[in-house]
Design an enzyme around this catalytic site. Sequence first.
Site, PDB file in Angstrom:
ATOM      1  N   HIS A  48     -19.339   5.759  41.346  1.00 45.16           N
ATOM      2  CA  HIS A  48     -20.745   6.040  41.111  1.00 45.16           C
ATOM      3  C   HIS A  48     -20.910   7.504  40.716  1.00 45.16           C
ATOM      4  CE1 HIS A  48     -25.089   5.961  41.663  1.00 45.16           C
ATOM      5  NE2 HIS A  48     -24.968   7.111  42.308  1.00 45.16           N
ATOM      6  N   ARG A 102     -14.654 -11.879   5.468  1.00 45.47           N
ATOM      7  CA  ARG A 102     -13.354 -11.594   4.855  1.00 45.47           C
ATOM      8  C   ARG A 102     -12.542 -12.887   4.748  1.00 45.47           C
ATOM      9  NH1 ARG A 102     -11.886  -6.356   4.391  1.00 45.47           N
ATOM     10  NH2 ARG A 102      -9.659  -6.742   4.768  1.00 45.47           N
ATOM     11  N   VAL A 148     -29.066 -13.101  -1.175  1.00 48.60           N
ATOM     12  CA  VAL A 148     -29.124 -12.406  -2.465  1.00 48.60           C
ATOM     13  C   VAL A 148     -28.519 -13.339  -3.502  1.00 48.60           C
ATOM     14  CG1 VAL A 148     -28.253 -10.427  -3.762  1.00 48.60           C
ATOM     15  CG2 VAL A 148     -28.993 -10.122  -1.382  1.00 48.60           C
ATOM     16  N   THR A 206      -5.268  -2.733   6.614  1.00 44.20           N
ATOM     17  CA  THR A 206      -6.710  -2.565   6.475  1.00 44.20           C
ATOM     18  C   THR A 206      -7.228  -1.652   7.582  1.00 44.20           C
ATOM     19  OG1 THR A 206      -6.863  -4.831   5.640  1.00 44.20           O
ATOM     20  CG2 THR A 206      -8.910  -3.828   6.435  1.00 44.20           C
ATOM     21  N   GLY A 242      -0.146   0.782   8.025  1.00 46.25           N
ATOM     22  CA  GLY A 242      -1.333   0.655   8.888  1.00 46.25           C
ATOM     23  C   GLY A 242      -2.328  -0.395   8.435  1.00 46.25           C
ATOM     24  N   ARG A 264       0.835  -1.209   0.000  1.00 48.48           N
ATOM     25  CA  ARG A 264       0.000   0.000   0.000  1.00 48.48           C
ATOM     26  C   ARG A 264       0.868   1.257   0.000  1.00 48.48           C
ATOM     27  NH1 ARG A 264      -5.463  -0.733   1.957  1.00 48.48           N
ATOM     28  NH2 ARG A 264      -5.358  -2.792   2.877  1.00 48.48           N
TER      29      ARG A 264
HETATM   30  P1  FAD Z   1      -4.202  -6.064   7.556  1.00 46.67           P
HETATM   31  O1  FAD Z   1      -4.585  -4.924   8.391  1.00 46.67           O
HETATM   32  O2  FAD Z   1      -5.135  -6.525   6.511  1.00 46.67           O
HETATM   33  O3  FAD Z   1      -2.810  -5.669   6.896  1.00 46.67           O
HETATM   34  C1  FAD Z   1      -2.145  -6.480   5.995  1.00 46.67           C
HETATM   35  C2  FAD Z   1      -1.305  -5.601   5.087  1.00 46.67           C
HETATM   36  O4  FAD Z   1      -0.484  -6.456   4.300  1.00 46.67           O
HETATM   37  C3  FAD Z   1      -2.123  -4.792   4.089  1.00 46.67           C
HETATM   38  O5  FAD Z   1      -1.806  -3.423   4.216  1.00 46.67           O
HETATM   39  C4  FAD Z   1      -1.716  -5.330   2.717  1.00 46.67           C
HETATM   40  O6  FAD Z   1      -1.595  -4.303   1.749  1.00 46.67           O
HETATM   41  C5  FAD Z   1      -0.337  -5.915   3.009  1.00 46.67           C
HETATM   42  N1  FAD Z   1       0.007  -7.015   2.121  1.00 46.67           N
HETATM   43  C6  FAD Z   1      -0.722  -8.144   1.864  1.00 46.67           C
HETATM   44  N2  FAD Z   1      -0.039  -8.967   1.063  1.00 46.67           N
HETATM   45  C7  FAD Z   1       1.152  -8.363   0.804  1.00 46.67           C
HETATM   46  C8  FAD Z   1       2.281  -8.730   0.046  1.00 46.67           C
HETATM   47  N3  FAD Z   1       2.365  -9.906  -0.575  1.00 46.67           N
HETATM   48  N4  FAD Z   1       3.314  -7.852  -0.020  1.00 46.67           N
HETATM   49  C9  FAD Z   1       3.259  -6.666   0.633  1.00 46.67           C
HETATM   50  N5  FAD Z   1       2.220  -6.281   1.386  1.00 46.67           N
HETATM   51  C10 FAD Z   1       1.188  -7.119   1.473  1.00 46.67           C
HETATM   52  N6  FAD Z   1     -11.015  -4.793  13.816  1.00 46.67           N
HETATM   53  C11 FAD Z   1     -11.095  -4.342  15.087  1.00 46.67           C
HETATM   54  O7  FAD Z   1     -10.495  -4.939  15.988  1.00 46.67           O
HETATM   55  N7  FAD Z   1     -11.849  -3.244  15.405  1.00 46.67           N
HETATM   56  C12 FAD Z   1     -12.534  -2.567  14.465  1.00 46.67           C
HETATM   57  O8  FAD Z   1     -13.198  -1.578  14.785  1.00 46.67           O
HETATM   58  C13 FAD Z   1     -12.471  -3.014  13.122  1.00 46.67           C
HETATM   59  N8  FAD Z   1     -13.145  -2.375  12.163  1.00 46.67           N
HETATM   60  C14 FAD Z   1     -13.058  -2.808  10.871  1.00 46.67           C
HETATM   61  C15 FAD Z   1     -13.794  -2.160   9.900  1.00 46.67           C
HETATM   62  C16 FAD Z   1     -13.740  -2.564   8.589  1.00 46.67           C
HETATM   63  C17 FAD Z   1     -14.540  -1.842   7.546  1.00 46.67           C
HETATM   64  C18 FAD Z   1     -12.894  -3.658   8.231  1.00 46.67           C
HETATM   65  C19 FAD Z   1     -12.788  -4.106   6.805  1.00 46.67           C
HETATM   66  C20 FAD Z   1     -12.173  -4.331   9.194  1.00 46.67           C
HETATM   67  C21 FAD Z   1     -12.253  -3.914  10.531  1.00 46.67           C
HETATM   68  N9  FAD Z   1     -11.569  -4.575  11.540  1.00 46.67           N
HETATM   69  C22 FAD Z   1     -11.676  -4.146  12.832  1.00 46.67           C
HETATM   70  C23 FAD Z   1     -10.714  -5.732  11.259  1.00 46.67           C
HETATM   71  C24 FAD Z   1      -9.219  -5.287  11.213  1.00 46.67           C
HETATM   72  O9  FAD Z   1      -9.075  -4.278  10.245  1.00 46.67           O
HETATM   73  C25 FAD Z   1      -8.327  -6.469  10.894  1.00 46.67           C
HETATM   74  O10 FAD Z   1      -8.569  -7.522  11.805  1.00 46.67           O
HETATM   75  C26 FAD Z   1      -6.862  -6.074  10.990  1.00 46.67           C
HETATM   76  O11 FAD Z   1      -6.568  -5.013  10.115  1.00 46.67           O
HETATM   77  C27 FAD Z   1      -5.970  -7.262  10.688  1.00 46.67           C
HETATM   78  O12 FAD Z   1      -4.648  -6.878  10.780  1.00 46.67           O
HETATM   79  P2  FAD Z   1      -3.506  -7.624   9.949  1.00 46.67           P
HETATM   80  O13 FAD Z   1      -2.230  -6.932  10.315  1.00 46.67           O
HETATM   81  O14 FAD Z   1      -3.607  -9.075  10.128  1.00 46.67           O
HETATM   82  O15 FAD Z   1      -3.847  -7.354   8.417  1.00 46.67           O
HETATM   83  P1  NAI Z   2     -19.070 -11.131   9.540  1.00 44.80           P
HETATM   84  O1  NAI Z   2     -18.555 -12.498   9.528  1.00 44.80           O
HETATM   85  O2  NAI Z   2     -19.069 -10.353  10.790  1.00 44.80           O
HETATM   86  O3  NAI Z   2     -20.579 -11.103   9.013  1.00 44.80           O
HETATM   87  C1  NAI Z   2     -20.932 -11.627   7.769  1.00 44.80           C
HETATM   88  C2  NAI Z   2     -22.415 -11.916   7.799  1.00 44.80           C
HETATM   89  O4  NAI Z   2     -22.833 -12.212   6.490  1.00 44.80           O
HETATM   90  C3  NAI Z   2     -22.779 -13.104   8.675  1.00 44.80           C
HETATM   91  O5  NAI Z   2     -23.832 -12.750   9.528  1.00 44.80           O
HETATM   92  C4  NAI Z   2     -23.173 -14.176   7.673  1.00 44.80           C
HETATM   93  O6  NAI Z   2     -24.145 -15.071   8.170  1.00 44.80           O
HETATM   94  C5  NAI Z   2     -23.724 -13.332   6.543  1.00 44.80           C
HETATM   95  N1  NAI Z   2     -23.693 -13.953   5.223  1.00 44.80           N
HETATM   96  C6  NAI Z   2     -22.750 -14.766   4.694  1.00 44.80           C
HETATM   97  N2  NAI Z   2     -23.073 -15.095   3.427  1.00 44.80           N
HETATM   98  C7  NAI Z   2     -24.230 -14.455   3.147  1.00 44.80           C
HETATM   99  C8  NAI Z   2     -25.059 -14.373   1.997  1.00 44.80           C
HETATM  100  N3  NAI Z   2     -24.730 -14.994   0.860  1.00 44.80           N
HETATM  101  N4  NAI Z   2     -26.182 -13.627   2.055  1.00 44.80           N
HETATM  102  C9  NAI Z   2     -26.520 -12.971   3.202  1.00 44.80           C
HETATM  103  N5  NAI Z   2     -25.763 -13.015   4.321  1.00 44.80           N
HETATM  104  C10 NAI Z   2     -24.635 -13.737   4.280  1.00 44.80           C
HETATM  105  O7  NAI Z   2     -18.247 -10.390   8.383  1.00 44.80           O
HETATM  106  P2  NAI Z   2     -18.117  -8.859   8.021  1.00 44.80           P
HETATM  107  O8  NAI Z   2     -19.204  -8.068   8.640  1.00 44.80           O
HETATM  108  O9  NAI Z   2     -17.933  -8.815   6.555  1.00 44.80           O
HETATM  109  O10 NAI Z   2     -16.765  -8.476   8.732  1.00 44.80           O
HETATM  110  C11 NAI Z   2     -15.548  -9.156   8.372  1.00 44.80           C
HETATM  111  C12 NAI Z   2     -14.584  -9.189   9.510  1.00 44.80           C
HETATM  112  O11 NAI Z   2     -14.107  -7.897   9.817  1.00 44.80           O
HETATM  113  C13 NAI Z   2     -15.213  -9.770  10.753  1.00 44.80           C
HETATM  114  O12 NAI Z   2     -14.579 -11.001  10.982  1.00 44.80           O
HETATM  115  C14 NAI Z   2     -14.891  -8.819  11.842  1.00 44.80           C
HETATM  116  O13 NAI Z   2     -14.180  -9.463  12.851  1.00 44.80           O
HETATM  117  C15 NAI Z   2     -14.007  -7.740  11.217  1.00 44.80           C
HETATM  118  N6  NAI Z   2     -14.559  -6.447  11.607  1.00 44.80           N
HETATM  119  C16 NAI Z   2     -14.502  -6.087  12.921  1.00 44.80           C
HETATM  120  C17 NAI Z   2     -15.072  -4.918  13.352  1.00 44.80           C
HETATM  121  C18 NAI Z   2     -15.035  -4.595  14.785  1.00 44.80           C
HETATM  122  O14 NAI Z   2     -14.289  -5.230  15.511  1.00 44.80           O
HETATM  123  N7  NAI Z   2     -15.804  -3.621  15.258  1.00 44.80           N
HETATM  124  C19 NAI Z   2     -15.734  -3.994  12.430  1.00 44.80           C
HETATM  125  C20 NAI Z   2     -15.778  -4.502  11.085  1.00 44.80           C
HETATM  126  C21 NAI Z   2     -15.182  -5.662  10.708  1.00 44.80           C
END
Ligand code: FAD
Ligand code: NAI
Length: 468
Positions: free
Chosen positions: A447, A275, A239, A45, A43, A39
Site C-alpha cells: 500500500h 493484419r 470507408v 515487425t 527483430g 529485413r
Molecule cells: P514478425 O515480427 O512479423 O516477424 C516475422 C519476420 O519474418 C519479419 O521480420 C519478416 O521480414 C520475416 N520474413 C517473412 N517472410 C520471410 C521469408 N520468406 N524469408 C525471410 N524472412 C521472412 N504485439 C504486442 O504483443 N505488443 C505490442 O505492443 C505490439 N505493438 C504492435 C504495434 C504495431 C504497430 C504492430 C504492427 C504490431 C504490434 N504488435 C504488438 C504485434 C507484434 O508485432 C506481432 O505479434 C509480432 O511481431 C509477431 O511476431 P512474429 O515473430 O510472429 O512475426
Molecule cells: P485489430 O483487429 O485490433 O482492429 C481492427 C479493427 O478494424 C477492428 O475493430 C475491426 O472491426 C475494424 N475494421 C475492420 N474492417 C474495417 C473496415 N472496413 N472499416 C472500418 N473498420 C474496420 O487490428 P489492428 O489494430 O490493425 O492490429 C493488428 C494486430 O496487431 C492486432 O491483432 C493486435 O493483436 C496487434 N497489435 C497489438 C498491439 C498491442 O498488443 N498493444 C498493438 C498494435 C497491434
Amino acid sequence: MADHNYDYDVLIIGAGPGGYVAAIRAGQLGLKTACVESRETLGGTCLNVGCIPSKALLHGSELFEEAAGGHFATWGITATPKLDLSKMMAEKTKAVGELTGGIEFLFKKNKVTWLKGHAAFEDAHTVNVGGEKVTAKDIVIATGSNVTPLPGVEVDNAAKRIVDSTGALDLDEVPEHLVVIGGGVIGLELGSVWRRLGAKVTVVEFLDQLLPGMDGDVRKEAQKIFKKQGIDMMLSHKVTGAKVAGKKVALTIEKSAGGDEQTITASHVLVSIGRRPNTDGLALDKAGLAVNKRGQIEIDHDFRTSVPNIWGIGDVVPGPMLAHKAEDEGIAVAENIAGLTGIVNHDVIPSVVYTAPEIAGVGITEEEAKERGLSVKVGKFPMMANSRAKANRDTDGFVKVIADAETDRVLGVWIIASLAGTMIAEACIAMEFGATSEDIAYTCHAHPTHAEALKEAAMAVTGKPIHM
Ligand code: FAD
Ligand code: NAI
C-alpha cells in the site's frame, strides 16, 4: 553437432519475436541453428515497425501532453512545451536500433547464424535463400504478418498521406486531421500518439464498439474515455473509398449496413483494419504445406505442421497476433525440436493496449462466459476508490475479476488503469497457478499501489471489498 545429412539442425524462417527467440533457445540447447531474415535488421515487425517504435512514440507523446496541460497543470507546474518532431522520431529510431542490434549480439552469443535474404521452400528439408540451397533437419516457419489492405484505400507510406502503421510511425509532420480506419489496437494507440501531438483524430469503426475481443465493460469504458480525450468516433461505419488530391484526402464513408454515404476530408489517413499472415513467396506447396481459409499455417499442440519436420509459430499460425505469444511459442518449439517438452498455455495470454489509461485483459470475457454457458461471479473495483490512483490524480478505469461461480477459480481479469499493462502480470501468474479469487483477495498487496485494486476486485467477487 548438425546431423551429417543437413547443413543445420534447425532453420528458422523469420527473425521476429517468434523466430529470434526460437533461434536463441535452439542455440542454448546446443542445436546448430540458422535464422533467415529478409529485413536489414533483426527483430521482425515488433522491434522494427511494431511494439517498440509505437511504445516509444506513445511515451514521448504522453510526456508532451502531460507538459502541455495534462498532469503538469493539475500539479501547479506551468510549462509551454514546444514539439521537435524530428528529435522525437530520432529518439524512437535510436531505441529501435539499440534493440535490433541487441538481437544481433544475442545471435552471436548463442552461435545462431543469420542468413540474410528471402527464404522459399524447395522441399521439406531445403530452403532457397538468395539462390543458395540450405538444408535443415527441422524448419520453423515464423514469418509473421503484414497489414490487411482495404480495397479502395491505397496505402502509400512513401507519400505519407494514406499510411499503414509503419507509415504512421514515421510521419514528418503532425496531421491536421487524421482519419483512422479501424478502432482496434493499432488505431487507438497510434491515434492517441497523433492526437496528443495536436492532430484532430476521427476513428471510423465498422462495428458498433471499439476493441473487438475485449470484455464488454472495458470496451464501453474505453469508448467513453477516448471520447473524453477528444477522439471523434464514427462507429458502425465503413470507408468505401479514398482519393488523394494534393495535401488532402477525400474519404467516402457509409453506414456498415450500407447507405447514408457522406464524404469527409482528412489531411492523413491510417489504415488499421487488422493484419494477415505472411506466406507469399514461401513456396509452401513445395514442402507439402497449404494455408487454411484465413491464410494461416495450421499446427498441432506441439507447433508441428502437417509435415512432421516443419513447425509454425507466431502471427503466421492461429491465435492472437501478439509478440509475447510468439516469444513463448518460440521457446516451446525449440524445446520440442530438442526432444524436451515445450508447452504454451494459450488460455493465459494477456493482451494490453498501451494508451492512457492502459487497457489489459487475460482469460475469458463475461460475454464469452455466457456464450459457453459458464456460471460466473464478477467483482469490480473502480480506480476512483484506489488510494494511489487518487493520490496521483489518475482515477480513470476499473478492475474486473471473473471467477467460476462454483469453484471460485479465476477465469478472466480485465483492467483499465494507468498501469494496467503492469498489473495484468499478477493476474496471469494467479491464473497460471489456478488461483481462486479468494487467493488473490488474501494475498497481501503493498500500500498504496494500483495493484491493490486487483485485490479489492477479487474481494468484490464475494461482495466484500473494503474501500467501496
Ligand atoms: P514478425 O515480427 O512479423 O516477424 C516475422 C519476420 O519474418 C519479419 O521480420 C519478416 O521480414 C520475416 N520474413 C517473412 N517472410 C520471410 C521469408 N520468406 N524469408 C525471410 N524472412 C521472412 N504485439 C504486442 O504483443 N505488443 C505490442 O505492443 C505490439 N505493438 C504492435 C504495434 C504495431 C504497430 C504492430 C504492427 C504490431 C504490434 N504488435 C504488438 C504485434 C507484434 O508485432 C506481432 O505479434 C509480432 O511481431 C509477431 O511476431 P512474429 O515473430 O510472429 O512475426
Ligand atoms: P485489430 O483487429 O485490433 O482492429 C481492427 C479493427 O478494424 C477492428 O475493430 C475491426 O472491426 C475494424 N475494421 C475492420 N474492417 C474495417 C473496415 N472496413 N472499416 C472500418 N473498420 C474496420 O487490428 P489492428 O489494430 O490493425 O492490429 C493488428 C494486430 O496487431 C492486432 O491483432 C493486435 O493483436 C496487434 N497489435 C497489438 C498491439 C498491442 O498488443 N498493444 C498493438 C498494435 C497491434
